[in-house]
Design an enzyme around this catalytic site. Structure first.
Site, mmCIF file in Angstrom:
data_model
loop_
_atom_site.group_PDB
_atom_site.id
_atom_site.type_symbol
_atom_site.label_atom_id
_atom_site.label_comp_id
_atom_site.label_asym_id
_atom_site.label_seq_id
_atom_site.Cartn_x
_atom_site.Cartn_y
_atom_site.Cartn_z
ATOM 1 C CE LYS A 164 -3.850 2.137 -0.038
ATOM 2 N NZ LYS A 164 -4.872 1.913 -1.069
ATOM 3 C CB SER A 234 -3.406 -0.837 -3.691
ATOM 4 O OG SER A 234 -4.613 -0.089 -3.655
#
Length: 372
Positions: A164, A234
């Site tokens: 992330k 992401s």
């Protein structure tokens, strides 16, 4: 390899009714299947747009931090320092919003190889470091630390690395400018791709898939031939650091779970998904029967529209649609193909695959319960 006992990695799939719904997590903990203190990471698919202003991601993070903090008697901020919370926005098509809860339970060492998990965090990045080599190198170092935490000495035992990563906002860009610094881009949406790309290149560097000599700021987001076959990144507004989760099959870990991966060459590469299933002993063709599908604990995949606008020579309009973002089209496409193979729709399909598999394709990994 260390001689001390190694643990078991537990994975649970929990449905959500909305981005802040933690009732499934609460029920899981109340059932005794896992304790809050054993949870090391949560992957989430939330039903936002997956773009810069997707606030379903931070909403889910806030809800998870509050729920886990209350159970452990610590502040929500303290949860963010110990649990990797990876929220991926966008459940287009038939994809189902859900959380994947990963836990590490200490126990006696196993005799073979089993699913293992390790996490690591970078320091917060300055805005001018996002999408540049500073992010690449920091990510590579974090991947190596996460591998060590997972008991993975050999890079070939690593099957999936989830990151992330942050993005640039107008405020962050202005903050850098006030200090006389330039940023990689002034387009906040483009910054998502550059951050994902830099993170993926860092994974590839750590896993020996990409040579250090090939890397500099100029290749990030441009050299599609440079990619990792095990990277998933992401980007989100809710953080300024990279949170890294490494999954592999490590010696000495126990439990029935294993992970396998393949690389999809395009969005309709069903054989790649079936190949990953076959590596775990599932049927190699056709949709899984319900009893077999129940043994699939998670499917994780990346989705990306090809840059040339073609899939096996046929034109697609994902990059030309001004109404719906291209990554949203890609998630729906890959999600449908994967759901057809597995026979269920609660799958972690993430859009934006810069340097994560070949142009138009991406890695796919399956975690399954292996029969003795």
């Amino acid at each position: 390899m260390t001689e001390s006992p190694m643990p078991e990695c537990l994975v649970f799939r929990v449905p959500t009714r909305h981005p802040a719904d933690v009732s499934g997590l609460d029920a899981l903990i109340e059932s005794g299947a896992v304790s809050a203190g054993e949870i090391v990471a949560v992957f989430g698919k939330t039903e936002g747009n997956g773009c810069v202003n997707d606030f379903t991601r931070p909403l889910a993070v806030m809800a998870l931090e509050a729920a886990l903090g209350a159970r452990l008697g610590v502040s929500p901020a303290a949860i963010g320092a110990r649990v990797a919370l990876v929220m991926s926005g966008g459940t287009e098509g038939g994809l189902s919003p859900h959380f994947l809860v990963l836990a590490r339970r200490e126990g006696p060492a196993g005799t073979g190889r089993a699913l293992s998990v390790g996490t690591a965090f970078t320091e917060d990045f300055l805005p001018e470091e996002i999408g540049r080599m500073a992010q690449v190198r920091a990510t590579a170092a974090a991947v190596r630390r996460a591998m060590a935490a997972a008991g993975l000495d050999a890079v070939e035992d690593v099957h999936f690395v989830q990151v992330k990563c942050p993005l640039l906002t107008s405020a962050r860009i202005q903050e850098a400018a006030a200090r006389g610094e330039t940023v990689a881009t002034h387009d906040t949406y483009a910054s998502m791709g550059l951050s994902r790309g830099a993170s993926a290149l860092g994974i590839g560097l750590a896993l020996g898939e990409i040579p250090d000599a090939a890397l500099d700021d100029a290749v990030i987001g441009t050299r599609t031939d440079l990619y990792s076959g095990r990277a998933s990144a992401s980007a989100g507004i809710e953080l300024m650091r990279n949170e890294v989760i490494v999954l592999g099959n490590a010696p000495g870990w126990s439990g029935p779970l294993r992970i396998a991966h393949r690389v999809m060459r395009d969005g309709i590469d069903l054989p790649a998904i079936q190949g990953a299933l076959a590596d775990l002993g599932f049927p190699a063709a056709g949709q899984l029967a319900p009893e077999a599908a129940a043994r699939v604990v998670a499917l994780l995949a990346k989705a990306e529209p090809s840059g040339d606008g073609l899939i096996r020579g046929q034109r697609h309009i994902m990059n030309d649609d001004s109404d719906i973002n291209a990554t949203r089209h890609a998630r729906a496409l890959v999600g449908g193909v994967a759901a057809a193979a597995i026979g269920r729709t609660d799958l972690f399909v993430s859009g934006g695959a810069e340097h994560q598999g070949p142009d138009g394709g991406g890695p796919v990994a399956v975690i399954g319960r292996v029969e003795a």
